[in-house]
Design a protein around this motif. Structure first.
Motif, short mmCIF file in Angstrom:
data_model
loop_
_atom_site.label_atom_id
_atom_site.label_comp_id
_atom_site.label_asym_id
_atom_site.label_seq_id
_atom_site.Cartn_x
_atom_site.Cartn_y
_atom_site.Cartn_z
N HIS A 73 1.03 -1.04 0.19
CA HIS A 73 0.05 -0.12 0.04
C HIS A 73 0.86 1.33 0.10
O HIS A 73 0.40 2.45 -0.73
N THR A 99 -6.19 0.68 -3.72
CA THR A 99 -6.64 -0.69 -2.83
C THR A 99 -5.75 -1.91 -3.09
O THR A 99 -5.39 -1.99 -4.26
N GLU A 106 -7.31 6.96 -4.88
CA GLU A 106 -7.88 5.85 -3.93
C GLU A 106 -6.95 4.57 -4.07
O GLU A 106 -7.05 4.05 -5.34
#
Length: 82
Positions: A57, A79, A77
């Motif tokens: 991440h 994921t 964003e």
């Protein structure tokens, strides 16, 4: 370990999205008038080798911050899958 990162990049809500407005106009020309707004973004998929999901991440976030998204005009964003 190998992780898959999906990065969703979208224009900031306060900024005009000319591509989205063009699509909205095209939909109206096709008789599809119940759609009020269109925002066009991009999805980027990365394959990352990292020791943990958290490390993957962090790598994906760094890539998005430094290259994949323009902080002045876009938000992103991240994921992580896997």
């Amino acid at each position: 370990m190998i992780f898959s990162a999906q990065i969703k990049v979208m224009p900031l809500k306060d900024l005009l999205d000319p591509q989205g407005k063009a699509v909205l106009g095209g939909l109206a020309n096709l008789g599809i008038t119940s759609i009020n707004d269109v925002r066009i973004g991009k999805q980027i998929e990365l394959t990352i080798e990292a020791d943990s999901k958290e490390a993957a991440h962090q790598i994906a976030t760094e890539a998005a911050t430094k290259l994949l998204a323009n902080a002045v005009m876009e938000m992103f964003e991240v994921t992580i899958v896997g």
